[in-house]
Design a protein around this motif. Sequence first.
Motif, PDB file in Angstrom:
ATOM      1  N   GLY A 274      18.093 -40.755  18.674  1.00  0.00           N
ATOM      2  CA  GLY A 274      19.006 -39.636  18.494  1.00  0.00           C
ATOM      3  C   GLY A 274      19.106 -39.118  17.071  1.00  0.00           C
ATOM      4  O   GLY A 274      19.835 -38.163  16.802  1.00  0.00           O
ATOM      5  N   LYS A 275      18.385 -39.742  16.135  1.00  0.00           N
ATOM      6  CA  LYS A 275      18.417 -39.331  14.727  1.00  0.00           C
ATOM      7  C   LYS A 275      17.146 -38.551  14.366  1.00  0.00           C
ATOM      8  O   LYS A 275      16.100 -38.696  15.004  1.00  0.00           O
ATOM      9  N   THR A 276      17.245 -37.741  13.338  1.00  0.00           N
ATOM     10  CA  THR A 276      16.102 -36.977  12.855  1.00  0.00           C
ATOM     11  C   THR A 276      15.355 -37.785  11.785  1.00  0.00           C
ATOM     12  O   THR A 276      15.976 -38.371  10.899  1.00  0.00           O
ATOM     13  N   ALA A 277      14.031 -37.809  11.887  1.00  0.00           N
ATOM     14  CA  ALA A 277      13.220 -38.595  10.952  1.00  0.00           C
ATOM     15  C   ALA A 277      13.320 -38.046   9.534  1.00  0.00           C
ATOM     16  O   ALA A 277      13.401 -36.825   9.328  1.00  0.00           O
ATOM     17  N   CYS A 278      13.314 -38.944   8.563  1.00  0.00           N
ATOM     18  CA  CYS A 278      13.293 -38.539   7.156  1.00  0.00           C
ATOM     19  C   CYS A 278      11.929 -37.946   6.816  1.00  0.00           C
ATOM     20  O   CYS A 278      10.898 -38.425   7.293  1.00  0.00           O
TER      21      CYS A 278
END
Length: 397
Positions: free
Chosen positions: A36-40
């Motif tokens: 659910g997180k956006t990749a760095c």
Amino acid sequence: MALPFLGTKTAPCPYCYTRIDPKNLSYRCWGQPAAGKTACTVSEDPDRVRILGDHEPVRKSFTSQSRQGLLAVRPACPDCGGSTGTRVCPNCHSVLPDNFTTDSPLFGIVGVRGSGKTVMLTVLGKELTQSVARRFDASIDSVGSSPLLTYLDNARKEMDSGGLLPGQTAAAQRVPAVYTITLRKEGLAGIKQTVSTIFSFYDTAGENLTTPDRARDLHYLEASNGVILLIDPFGFAANRDDALRRGVDAESLADEPRTILRALTDVLRESELLKPNKKIKKPVAVVLAKIDAFYDELPPDSPIRQPSSGEPLFDEQESKALHDYVAGLINKWGGDDLLRILDHNYQTYRFFVASALGAEPNYRSATVSSRGIQPHRVAEPLLWLMARKSLVGVTKA
């Protein structure tokens, strides 16, 4: 393990030379986000730009309170939540070798402009990973990537084919060449034990130690466990005219050997906060580079012309004999002032000779002999420093 009341044991980062605690490092994101997180993404790291002049885009570095003991937990990136295990220096954010510890030695190579320092580094890298690795049954590899490692690799390929010599070191090239070594040595009761350590070489621009602004090199030399000082034998007054006849650039002869030694001595005395009557403790290997130019003046049985030992030990007796021979040669060339500076200021120093190329280049065209590179004794100064740190064995007298 260091007791709390004895303080925390630190070691210099092999890239920026700031002393850091191996138990309290930073981390670099792997770019694999939690659900659910956006990749760095990658971007310039302002700390790497400021400290190392490195503009290569990398992922975010961060500190973590995750435990680093038996129950260690991989730290999570505060932005994307993904876990990572890539350790980096808290100061310059360089990725640290797996075997980075407080026992990892750093050795510096310094020399004036034209002393052959960059050529020596170019050849030494391959000698370490091939000849020295075979001789000591060791695993030696370069770590990561840096502009300097790339430059040295390309320069070696060019010289291997009899091409151009590398140009002068650019002062802005600040990311060191780092190598990791793993070998087995004889310990107590003859039991073999595995030893793993790191070497870091920073190619100092020759002008850096002859100008007032030498702060970074002072930091580098202060962190080093030993110094390899390259001396250009053409810099001695007795050899200068011969050098010019051979086509050596007169500008490269502007600084005499005593100039760089005096500057190095001042820096090391300052770093050790020495009183006038005390000597520098840091060992210094003083190397007559470009010795191939003087082969015709030496008898065939001269210790200078003898190849390095192939035994997996540092030959102390042979090294001392060579030291005495070289000291006599330097005195003959009018370098008695250099000998006095060493005697008056250093507890431990040793003379060596080396030819990174094995044969004289064409100085006017700055090209290598058509025979390519045939190194002569280039690893001996480093092996002496390694022997002093008990990383390799020493022959008994």
